[in-house]
Design a protein around this motif. Structure first.
Motif, mmCIF file in Angstrom:
data_model
loop_
_atom_site.group_PDB
_atom_site.id
_atom_site.type_symbol
_atom_site.label_atom_id
_atom_site.label_comp_id
_atom_site.label_asym_id
_atom_site.label_seq_id
_atom_site.Cartn_x
_atom_site.Cartn_y
_atom_site.Cartn_z
ATOM 1 N N ASP A 1 8.292 18.321 45.906
ATOM 2 C CA ASP A 1 7.037 18.986 45.552
ATOM 3 C C ASP A 1 6.966 20.399 46.127
ATOM 4 O O ASP A 1 5.896 21.004 46.177
ATOM 5 N N PHE A 2 8.104 20.888 46.594
ATOM 6 C CA PHE A 2 8.190 22.233 47.178
ATOM 7 C C PHE A 2 7.287 22.382 48.407
ATOM 8 O O PHE A 2 6.851 23.476 48.738
ATOM 9 N N ALA A 3 7.028 21.267 49.068
ATOM 10 C CA ALA A 3 6.147 21.311 50.234
ATOM 11 C C ALA A 3 6.919 21.435 51.541
ATOM 12 O O ALA A 3 6.327 21.693 52.588
ATOM 13 N N ARG A 4 8.238 21.245 51.452
ATOM 14 C CA ARG A 4 9.035 21.281 52.680
ATOM 15 C C ARG A 4 10.474 21.639 52.345
ATOM 16 O O ARG A 4 11.002 21.224 51.311
ATOM 17 N N PHE A 5 11.085 22.421 53.215
ATOM 18 C CA PHE A 5 12.488 22.806 53.054
ATOM 19 C C PHE A 5 13.372 21.585 53.301
ATOM 20 O O PHE A 5 13.258 20.918 54.332
ATOM 21 N N SER A 6 14.259 21.282 52.361
ATOM 22 C CA SER A 6 15.048 20.048 52.451
ATOM 23 C C SER A 6 16.035 20.050 53.618
ATOM 24 O O SER A 6 16.430 18.990 54.099
ATOM 25 N N LEU A 7 16.438 21.228 54.072
ATOM 26 C CA LEU A 7 17.395 21.310 55.180
ATOM 27 C C LEU A 7 16.711 21.591 56.516
ATOM 28 O O LEU A 7 17.358 22.014 57.472
ATOM 29 N N SER A 8 15.420 21.328 56.571
ATOM 30 C CA SER A 8 14.682 21.557 57.814
ATOM 31 C C SER A 8 15.217 20.671 58.933
ATOM 32 O O SER A 8 15.493 19.484 58.730
ATOM 33 N N THR A 9 15.370 21.247 60.109
ATOM 34 C CA THR A 9 15.852 20.486 61.268
ATOM 35 C C THR A 9 14.703 19.962 62.125
ATOM 36 O O THR A 9 14.934 19.408 63.200
ATOM 37 N N GLY A 10 13.477 20.148 61.647
ATOM 38 C CA GLY A 10 12.329 19.655 62.396
ATOM 39 C C GLY A 10 11.732 20.723 63.299
ATOM 40 O O GLY A 10 12.199 21.860 63.345
ATOM 41 N N GLU A 11 10.688 20.339 64.001
ATOM 42 C CA GLU A 11 10.012 21.273 64.897
ATOM 43 C C GLU A 11 10.664 21.256 66.279
ATOM 44 O O GLU A 11 11.142 20.223 66.738
ATOM 45 N N ARG A 12 10.652 22.399 66.910
ATOM 46 C CA ARG A 12 11.253 22.511 68.240
ATOM 47 C C ARG A 12 10.283 22.006 69.303
ATOM 48 O O ARG A 12 9.082 22.192 69.197
ATOM 49 N N HIS A 13 10.842 21.399 70.325
ATOM 50 C CA HIS A 13 10.007 20.862 71.399
ATOM 51 C C HIS A 13 9.388 22.021 72.181
ATOM 52 O O HIS A 13 10.090 22.954 72.587
ATOM 53 N N PHE B 1 10.805 27.516 77.990
ATOM 54 C CA PHE B 1 11.786 27.811 79.037
ATOM 55 C C PHE B 1 11.930 29.319 79.224
ATOM 56 O O PHE B 1 11.994 30.077 78.256
ATOM 57 N N LYS B 2 11.967 29.743 80.477
ATOM 58 C CA LYS B 2 12.106 31.168 80.783
ATOM 59 C C LYS B 2 13.298 31.385 81.707
ATOM 60 O O LYS B 2 13.623 30.532 82.534
ATOM 61 N N TRP B 3 13.932 32.528 81.541
ATOM 62 C CA TRP B 3 15.064 32.900 82.382
ATOM 63 C C TRP B 3 14.740 34.220 83.068
ATOM 64 O O TRP B 3 14.510 35.220 82.415
ATOM 65 N N LYS B 4 14.684 34.173 84.386
ATOM 66 C CA LYS B 4 14.328 35.339 85.195
ATOM 67 C C LYS B 4 12.976 35.912 84.776
ATOM 68 O O LYS B 4 12.789 37.129 84.684
ATOM 69 N N GLY B 5 12.061 34.997 84.470
ATOM 70 C CA GLY B 5 10.705 35.397 84.119
ATOM 71 C C GLY B 5 10.523 35.855 82.691
ATOM 72 O O GLY B 5 9.417 36.236 82.297
ATOM 73 N N GLN C 1 18.461 32.116 71.192
ATOM 74 C CA GLN C 1 18.989 31.803 72.520
ATOM 75 C C GLN C 1 18.724 30.350 72.893
ATOM 76 O O GLN C 1 19.562 29.699 73.526
ATOM 77 N N VAL C 2 17.569 29.850 72.480
ATOM 78 C CA VAL C 2 17.232 28.455 72.771
ATOM 79 C C VAL C 2 18.201 27.515 72.066
ATOM 80 O O VAL C 2 18.731 26.573 72.666
ATOM 81 N N GLU C 3 18.456 27.780 70.778
ATOM 82 C CA GLU C 3 19.283 26.865 69.991
ATOM 83 C C GLU C 3 20.772 26.983 70.285
ATOM 84 O O GLU C 3 21.511 26.005 70.125
ATOM 85 N N THR C 4 21.213 28.145 70.702
ATOM 86 C CA THR C 4 22.644 28.317 70.957
ATOM 87 C C THR C 4 23.026 28.167 72.427
ATOM 88 O O THR C 4 24.197 27.921 72.728
#
Length: 210
Positions: A71-83, A89-93, A100-103
């Motif tokens: 129904d074109f309501a969602r991308f079929s290759l979606s990996t879901g929402e990120r936590h 998460f922060k690095w050195k503030g 950067q988060v995913e890789t």
């Protein structure tokens, strides 16, 4: 491959390794190990499989509640929402971007968990260690493909915008944002201009066709 199939295969794997070990020990190569050794080295392995199946069923229920991709309501290759904790998460503030988060952050977390488990003799550590590496590499490749896709589109736009200057007027690349035309050109300027217009028209038709 379904989560159930993966769980079954991973459940059998320790016994498969134990069988090979026993065969080698009978042949005089090394020492076989039995159920006690399996429990000792694969205790966290089976805990992981229980958690894996639970999260898989939870994810399956979540997918059922999502809008249909037809129904074109969602991308079929979606990996879901990120936590949100990962994104926070922060690095050195400094906050990290999604790339950067995913890789780095997500695979890095399991990389160090796997390394720790390997050091205490848990076979699950090897699985997590190498899986995290391939996870990171796969996302790096995906982002690289995306980068090249964007750069190709930018180059196409520059090519069309600077075609007249380079192809017709013969300007130096320093005046055409680095673009230069390679190939023989008609000597007549008007002919070159008509050709340049044809190049642009072909590009626009290709874009519209897509």
């Amino acid at each position: 491959m379904s989560a159930i199939t993966i769980t079954i295969l991973l459940s059998i794997f320790p016994f498969f390794i134990a069988g090979i070990s026993q065969m080698l020990s009978i042949s005089g190569y090394g020492r076989g190990f039995g159920l006690e050794e399996i429990f000792q080295h694969y205790f966290t392995w089976y805990l992981f499989l229980i958690a894996f199946m639970y999260k898989s069923m939870e994810r399956n229920d979540e997918i059922k509640r999502l809008p249909s991709v037809f129904d074109f309501a969602r991308f079929s290759l979606s990996t879901g929402e990120r936590h949100p904790r990962i994104l926070a998460f922060k690095w050195k503030g400094k906050s990290l971007d999604v790339r950067q988060v995913e890789t780095l952050v997500e695979p890095g977390l399991f990389f160090f968990i796997g390394l720790f488990l390997m050091l205490i003799g848990q076979s699950l550590g090897t699985l997590l260690f190498f899986s995290s590496i391939f996870y990171s590499l796969s996302y790096m490749a995906a982002y690289m493909i995306g980068d090249h896709f964007v750069m190709d589109k930018i180059d196409e736009m520059i090519c069309n915008e600077e075609m007249v200057g380079s192809f017709v007027e013969g300007r130096d690349p320093s005046e055409t944002r680095g673009f230069s035309f390679y190939g023989r050109k008609p000597t007549d300027p008007e002919t070159r201009r008509r050709l340049a217009d044809a190049f642009t028209e072909d590009f626009e038709e290709t874009v519209l066709a897509r």
